[in-house]
Design a protein around this motif. Structure first.
Motif, short mmCIF file in Angstrom:
data_model
loop_
_atom_site.label_atom_id
_atom_site.label_comp_id
_atom_site.label_asym_id
_atom_site.label_seq_id
_atom_site.Cartn_x
_atom_site.Cartn_y
_atom_site.Cartn_z
N VAL A 84 54.63 12.22 51.42
CA VAL A 84 54.75 12.90 52.71
C VAL A 84 53.63 13.92 52.89
O VAL A 84 53.03 14.02 53.96
N LEU A 85 53.32 14.67 51.82
CA LEU A 85 52.24 15.65 51.91
C LEU A 85 50.90 14.97 52.18
O LEU A 85 50.09 15.45 52.99
N GLY A 86 50.66 13.84 51.51
CA GLY A 86 49.42 13.10 51.74
C GLY A 86 49.34 12.56 53.15
O GLY A 86 48.28 12.63 53.80
N LEU A 87 50.45 12.00 53.64
CA LEU A 87 50.49 11.48 55.00
C LEU A 87 50.27 12.59 56.02
O LEU A 87 49.52 12.43 57.00
N ASN A 88 50.93 13.72 55.79
CA ASN A 88 50.81 14.86 56.69
C ASN A 88 49.36 15.33 56.78
O ASN A 88 48.79 15.49 57.88
N GLY A 89 48.75 15.56 55.62
CA GLY A 89 47.37 16.02 55.61
C GLY A 89 46.42 15.02 56.23
O GLY A 89 45.50 15.40 56.97
N THR A 90 46.64 13.73 55.96
CA THR A 90 45.77 12.70 56.52
C THR A 90 45.89 12.64 58.04
O THR A 90 44.89 12.48 58.76
N LEU A 91 47.12 12.77 58.55
CA LEU A 91 47.31 12.76 60.00
C LEU A 91 46.63 13.95 60.67
O LEU A 91 46.02 13.83 61.73
N LEU A 92 46.75 15.13 60.03
CA LEU A 92 46.11 16.32 60.60
C LEU A 92 44.60 16.14 60.68
O LEU A 92 43.96 16.50 61.67
N ILE A 93 44.02 15.56 59.62
CA ILE A 93 42.58 15.29 59.63
C ILE A 93 42.23 14.26 60.70
O ILE A 93 41.26 14.41 61.45
N GLY A 94 43.05 13.18 60.78
CA GLY A 94 42.79 12.13 61.75
C GLY A 94 42.85 12.61 63.19
O GLY A 94 42.01 12.24 64.02
N VAL A 95 43.85 13.44 63.50
CA VAL A 95 43.99 13.98 64.85
C VAL A 95 42.79 14.85 65.21
O VAL A 95 42.25 14.78 66.33
N ALA A 96 42.35 15.66 64.24
CA ALA A 96 41.20 16.53 64.49
C ALA A 96 39.93 15.72 64.71
O ALA A 96 39.10 16.05 65.58
N ILE A 97 39.75 14.65 63.94
CA ILE A 97 38.56 13.80 64.12
C ILE A 97 38.59 13.12 65.48
O ILE A 97 37.57 13.03 66.19
N TYR A 98 39.77 12.63 65.88
CA TYR A 98 39.92 11.99 67.19
C TYR A 98 39.56 12.97 68.31
O TYR A 98 38.85 12.63 69.27
N ALA A 99 40.07 14.20 68.20
CA ALA A 99 39.78 15.21 69.22
C ALA A 99 38.29 15.55 69.24
O ALA A 99 37.71 15.78 70.32
N LEU A 100 37.66 15.57 68.07
CA LEU A 100 36.23 15.86 68.00
C LEU A 100 35.42 14.79 68.73
O LEU A 100 34.50 15.11 69.50
N VAL A 101 35.78 13.54 68.51
CA VAL A 101 35.06 12.44 69.17
C VAL A 101 35.21 12.56 70.69
O VAL A 101 34.25 12.39 71.45
N ASN A 102 36.43 12.84 71.15
CA ASN A 102 36.67 12.98 72.59
C ASN A 102 35.92 14.17 73.18
O ASN A 102 35.41 14.10 74.31
N ALA A 103 35.86 15.26 72.42
CA ALA A 103 35.17 16.45 72.89
C ALA A 103 33.67 16.17 73.04
O ALA A 103 33.04 16.56 74.04
N LEU A 104 33.09 15.48 72.06
CA LEU A 104 31.66 15.14 72.14
C LEU A 104 31.40 14.21 73.31
O LEU A 104 30.39 14.35 74.02
N GLY A 105 32.30 13.25 73.53
CA GLY A 105 32.14 12.35 74.67
C GLY A 105 32.20 13.09 75.99
O GLY A 105 31.44 12.80 76.92
#
Length: 317
Positions: free
Chosen positions: A95-116
């Motif tokens: 659960v901790l690994g999934l949680n941390g991975t999701l937080l990283i994934g959401v931030a990367i997705y938001a970064l891509v959208n922000a740059l676009g």
């Protein structure tokens, strides 16, 4: 008779997580609503981020309940206990690994959208509504992070620790957004108004770059637990205890196998007894096991300690 803990008991791990989930759902609804009204993608992202965080906190709460129920033999069906006879500790690093991975994934997705969005010329938004949202959310995030930090000094929970990181990350996002929204509000009807469409995506991109590395240590620790990587500090302690015991009782040698899975410490010790050693009763062997257990320390529902005495070293390999 032991009193039943309060639903939002901040001295209990589950109570802290319940409190966090409730507040997170409130912040998520607030963020999505204000984001749609103001036209800010960064606020909508903040709301969705909070929603994902709440779902992970809920999953963490379920795992905590399973671990606690198994450890104290309470409120756990017999069929489930038989199927998971070694407990539910292994779910915690997952659960901790999934949680941390999701937080990283959401931030990367938001970064891509922000740059676009920056490349497309930014976006206009209502800075007044955005500032109101920023003030409310920042106060809530800082308050909850402080409350959980104080509570976790006694609880010492990995789940709560990660939840605190999530609140700190949310506070950082909100603080950066608030500064940017205030700047955007200030430049309205001035010669600098041309920068206002770029403020929302620019600050979101910056925040994402800052918060992406934060959960990395949690994911790394979770992977180490899932792959049963031997923790050096625990192994050194167990080796010291075993060597001292071997010298004290004149045994040939020992083998030690150690792992940390979430909050649990799993320790297996095999002692090689000389072939000409005098016979001992079961009570005497159990007394030796008790001596080792006391020396190892950490006795409780989260310690899994196996101690074997054998004259054949092959049983220890």
């Amino acid at each position: 008779m032991t009193a039943k803990p309060r639903f939002f008991d901040l001295s209990d791990e589950r109570g802290v997580l319940r409190t966090s989930i409730s507040v997170t759902l409130m912040i998520s609804s607030l963020g999505i609503g204000f984001g749609l009204v103001s036209g800010s993608f960064s606020i909508v992202f903040d709301g969705i981020y909070s929603l994902i965080d709440a779902s992970m906190s809920l999953l963490s709460l379920i795992v905590v309940n399973l671990i606690t129920a198994h450890a104290v033999s309470r409120n756990l069906p017999l069929k489930m206990r038989e199927r998971f006879s070694m407990g539910f500790w292994h779910l915690e690093p997952m659960v901790l690994g999934l949680n941390g991975t999701l937080l990283i994934g959401v931030a990367i997705y938001a970064l891509v959208n922000a740059l676009g969005s920056l490349l497309e010329g930014g976006r206009d938004l209502e800075f007044g509504w955005a500032v109101v949202y920023g003030v409310i959310t920042l106060v809530v995030c800082i308050s909850i992070a402080m409350i959980e930090t104080r509570a976790n000094r006694e609880i010492d929970s990995g789940f709560v620790r990660l939840d605190i990181k999530a609140w700190v990350m949310s506070a950082g996002i909100t603080a950066a957004l608030l500064i940017a929204f205030c700047l955007g509000y200030a430049v309205q009807d001035t010669e600098w108004q041309w920068i206002s469409p770029y403020i929302d995506p620019a600050v979101l991109a910056l925040v994402c770059l800052l918060i992406i590395p934060l959960p990395v240590s949690t994911v790394r620790r979770a992977l180490a637990d899932m792959f049963l990587v031997t923790p050096a500090d625990l192994k050194a302690h167990v080796d010291k205890v075993a060597r001292t015991f071997v010298e004290k009782h004149g045994l040939d040698s020992y083998r030690a196998y150690v792992a940390r899975v979430g909050r649990s410490k799993e320790i297996e010790l095999y002692f090689i007894v000389p072939a000409d050693a005098p016979a001992r009763t079961i009570g005497e062997w159990d007394a030796l096991r008790a001596e080792i257990g006391e020396a190892v320390g950490g006795e409780g529902p989260d310690r899994w300690l196996t101690i074997v005495f054998t004259g054949d070293s092959e049983w220890a390999e």
